[in-house]
Design a protein around this motif. Structure first.
Motif, PDB file in Angstrom:
ATOM      1  N   LYS A  15       0.744  -1.260  -0.055  1.00  0.00           N
ATOM      2  CA  LYS A  15       0.010   0.055  -0.013  1.00  0.00           C
ATOM      3  C   LYS A  15       0.936   1.128  -0.101  1.00  0.00           C
ATOM      4  O   LYS A  15       1.667   1.459   0.908  1.00  0.00           O
ATOM      5  N   SER A  42       1.388   5.523  -0.128  1.00  0.00           N
ATOM      6  CA  SER A  42       0.975   6.486   0.615  1.00  0.00           C
ATOM      7  C   SER A  42       1.570   7.692  -0.065  1.00  0.00           C
ATOM      8  O   SER A  42       2.864   7.733  -0.529  1.00  0.00           O
ATOM      9  N   GLY A  84     -14.516  12.455  -7.037  1.00  0.00           N
ATOM     10  CA  GLY A  84     -14.462  11.076  -6.421  1.00  0.00           C
ATOM     11  C   GLY A  84     -14.702   9.970  -7.652  1.00  0.00           C
ATOM     12  O   GLY A  84     -14.403   8.759  -7.279  1.00  0.00           O
ATOM     13  N   THR A 107     -13.489   7.765 -10.478  1.00  0.00           N
ATOM     14  CA  THR A 107     -11.906   6.833 -10.522  1.00  0.00           C
ATOM     15  C   THR A 107     -11.715   6.439 -11.995  1.00  0.00           C
ATOM     16  O   THR A 107     -12.639   6.283 -12.686  1.00  0.00           O
ATOM     17  N   THR A 121      -6.567  -0.466  -5.930  1.00  0.00           N
ATOM     18  CA  THR A 121      -7.277   0.537  -5.581  1.00  0.00           C
ATOM     19  C   THR A 121      -6.944   1.655  -5.054  1.00  0.00           C
ATOM     20  O   THR A 121      -6.079   1.629  -4.084  1.00  0.00           O
ATOM     21  N   SER A 136      -7.520   5.447  -3.318  1.00  0.00           N
ATOM     22  CA  SER A 136      -8.364   5.974  -2.374  1.00  0.00           C
ATOM     23  C   SER A 136      -7.547   7.189  -1.626  1.00  0.00           C
ATOM     24  O   SER A 136      -6.706   7.469  -2.014  1.00  0.00           O
ATOM     25  N   LYS A 137      -8.449   8.027  -0.679  1.00  0.00           N
ATOM     26  CA  LYS A 137      -7.767   8.957  -0.155  1.00  0.00           C
ATOM     27  C   LYS A 137      -8.501   9.496   0.989  1.00  0.00           C
ATOM     28  O   LYS A 137      -9.461   9.055   1.320  1.00  0.00           O
ATOM     29  N   ASP A 138      -7.766   9.992   1.979  1.00  0.00           N
ATOM     30  CA  ASP A 138      -8.263  10.326   3.292  1.00  0.00           C
ATOM     31  C   ASP A 138      -7.936  12.103   3.214  1.00  0.00           C
ATOM     32  O   ASP A 138      -6.952  12.571   3.645  1.00  0.00           O
ATOM     33  N   TYR A 151      -3.771   7.313  -1.386  1.00  0.00           N
ATOM     34  CA  TYR A 151      -3.526   5.813  -1.284  1.00  0.00           C
ATOM     35  C   TYR A 151      -3.475   5.074  -2.383  1.00  0.00           C
ATOM     36  O   TYR A 151      -4.393   5.584  -3.486  1.00  0.00           O
ATOM     37  N   GLU A 177      -3.483   0.966  -3.019  1.00  0.00           N
ATOM     38  CA  GLU A 177      -3.447  -0.427  -2.515  1.00  0.00           C
ATOM     39  C   GLU A 177      -3.327  -1.384  -3.615  1.00  0.00           C
ATOM     40  O   GLU A 177      -4.085  -1.274  -4.627  1.00  0.00           O
TER      41      GLU A 177
END
Length: 125
Positions: free
Chosen positions: A19, A21, A54, A56, A67, A69-71, A78, A80
């Protein structure tokens, strides 16, 4: 200006997972964010991205395995990666661009957008 810093690369065996970052700082409002990868002697390849709404987009070679994704609270993106293959071996870059999502992965110009310093992923057979 935006600054991107990747981490999480490493060496794994075929079938393994990693994963990645990417911590993002600076102005990236309404930018598309994503990941590219590059091996020596070849052009960068778009891997995955999403836009500020959002939505993709994935390269065919990684669909079903990777995959994105984000925070938003951590300003972190991210990637993964599962079922890794030796062909996934590359330097992986986090990228931010002011561009439509449909064009993000296909434009491999390193002079366009903001790029991180990269993190190496090595997959052995």
């Amino acid at each position: 200006q935006a600054q991107l810093r990747e981490s999480g690369g490493g060496s794994v065996q075929s079938g393994g997972s990693l994963k990645l970052s990417c911590v993002v700082s600076g102005y990236t409002k309404n930018y598309c964010m994503g990941w590219f990868r590059q091996v020596p002697g070849k052009a960068p390849e778009g891997v995955a991205a999403f836009d500020y709404d959002g939505a993709t987009s994935y390269a065919d070679s990684v669909k079903g395995r990777f995959t994105i994704s984000k925070d938003n609270r951590k300003n972190t993106l991210y990637l993964e990666m599962n079922s890794l293959k030796p062909d996934d071996t590359a330097m992986y870059y986090c990228v931010a661009r002011w561009t439509p999502l449909r064009e993000f992965l296909s434009d491999n110009n390193r002079d366009f957008g903001y790029w991180g310093q990269g993190t190496q992923v090595t997959v052995s057979s």
